[in-house]
Design an enzyme around this catalytic site. Sequence first.
Site, PDB file in Angstrom:
ATOM      1  N   HIS A 155       0.813  -1.225   0.000  1.00 25.87           N
ATOM      2  CA  HIS A 155       0.000   0.000   0.000  1.00 25.87           C
ATOM      3  C   HIS A 155       0.841   1.266   0.000  1.00 25.87           C
ATOM      4  O   HIS A 155       0.357   2.342  -0.339  1.00 25.87           O
ATOM      5  CB  HIS A 155      -0.929   0.007   1.222  1.00 25.87           C
ATOM      6  CG  HIS A 155      -2.042  -1.000   1.103  1.00 25.87           C
ATOM      7  ND1 HIS A 155      -3.292  -0.663   0.674  1.00 25.87           N
ATOM      8  CD2 HIS A 155      -2.070  -2.341   1.310  1.00 25.87           C
ATOM      9  CE1 HIS A 155      -4.061  -1.744   0.641  1.00 25.87           C
ATOM     10  NE2 HIS A 155      -3.328  -2.782   1.028  1.00 25.87           N
ATOM     11  N   ASP A 365       3.600   9.413  -0.984  1.00 29.32           N
ATOM     12  CA  ASP A 365       2.411   8.662  -0.580  1.00 29.32           C
ATOM     13  C   ASP A 365       2.203   7.520  -1.563  1.00 29.32           C
ATOM     14  O   ASP A 365       2.375   7.713  -2.776  1.00 29.32           O
ATOM     15  CB  ASP A 365       1.177   9.583  -0.608  1.00 29.32           C
ATOM     16  CG  ASP A 365       0.203   9.302   0.526  1.00 29.32           C
ATOM     17  OD1 ASP A 365       0.129   8.140   0.957  1.00 29.32           O
ATOM     18  OD2 ASP A 365      -0.480  10.247   0.976  1.00 29.32           O
TER      19      ASP A 365
END
Length: 464
Positions: A155, A365
Amino acid sequence: MTRLVVVSNRVPDPGRPPTGGLAVAVQAALRDRGGIWMGWSGRSSGDDEPPPMIHRKDGNITYALTDLSDRDLAEYYNGFANSVLWPLCHYRTDLTDFARREAQGYFRVNRLFADRLLPLIREDDVIWVHDYHLLPLADELRRRGVANRIGFFMHIPWPAPDIYLTLPPGTRLLQAMTAFDLLGFQTENDAANFRQCLERGGLAAPVPGEEGLFQTPERRFRLGAFPIGIDTAGFARTARNASRSAALRNFRTHLGAQKLLVGVDRLDYSKGLIQRLNGYRRFLETETEWSGRVSYLQITPRTRSGVAEYEALQREVAELAGQIAGAFGRLDWVPFRYFNRAFSRQMLASIYRMASVALVTPLRDGMNLVAKEFVAAQDPDDPGVLILSQFAGAASELASGALLVNPYDEEAIAQAISRAVAMQPHERRQRHDAMMAVLRGNDVFTWCSSFLDRLAAPRAAVTA
Ligand code: GDG
């Protein structure tokens, strides 16, 4: 259809409706096929060894939850996962604590997960492991004789080799990861970084003519980019059904004609909060005609309070927030509101829809779901503008509609804010339409099924 076994560090509360998009999609896949979701219960067994797992059944899904001891949590969760892998994968070698003792704790907890999962696995189950807490899990399962398909999804970003290979057990971890059948990353860039790490470490070679297929002396595995989506239609629906909260109504009245800017981030140094607030301060200093006409709301729930860097960041952000409110505020104008707690999902969706601008400027991110949620929540006739970091995974999909910024460049953030608040409706609609097309085409359900379909594809035989 084969049964699905999902393994992640945290598991959503059994019996409660799932909140995040990932939990919604994974639960839908589990319901379709029946299966198991295994992970940490969120509880500590103190100084004792964790007691046997708790099994909770909800329809055809079984939640298998294990406690962890205080030592496990210190070394595996707060230690190696959140104080080594998290900063490293977000390019923060300066915050990476390379203590070897904690690496041992990390491998030990992965062995515990493997031991506890083993008796639950049936021969034709498909296993899907999530995130950086569990990189060695497939290797541990293979050592116990598990031959099932095992997939992995990362992720968070996979860093460039010069960053990743500073990690003392870096090569050992990479080697362990070759035991998965499919490794999924958020972006092509992350997948390319991983590929380069493998090649630099001499651990696996690409199979010529087969995109994404790699070979070690023992086995073959695939890797690829699977950008995670949100429940686009579901989130848009939530945002349309305006929240009936009185506080929200009063807030709207209080804002009047002011344009609302919004930021929603877990309190984390990867999210670029300091640079963002400085960018806003710069905007207020230079674009004085907007004084009294904009207001910025930052929602920042605290996480990982056991890790020292998060305590320090909490103080730093609070101080800067106070400075901005103190320097620019007036009796009749609040330029900045800062909340250190979570809001309900419904409330969040309504706030996104009210906002004219979202500031999503992480320094790094994996994807950033807030960016996608903000876009999905907009009124298509009068949408807000997304200011997005070029270093968020979401930038690889939303570049056609967002205002991309370098999150380290406070001047650029100030300029993007000034462009966003002045943007004309036709340009806002055009940008929003472009982004919505992407979000509809790749929602979290598509993401889930495309990963699982690829994992189910026939295995490529190893050639000498
Ligand atoms: C990791 C990767 C990747 C936030 N505040 C509140 C709240 N949230 C929700 C958001 C969003 C989620 O939390 C945060 O997701 P992000 O993607 O922004 O970030 P991470 O938590 O760091 O997630 C990331 C993600 O995994 C998925 O693969 O995108 O890159 O770092 O859904 O809405 N939810 C509620 N109240 C809040 O105050 N209810």
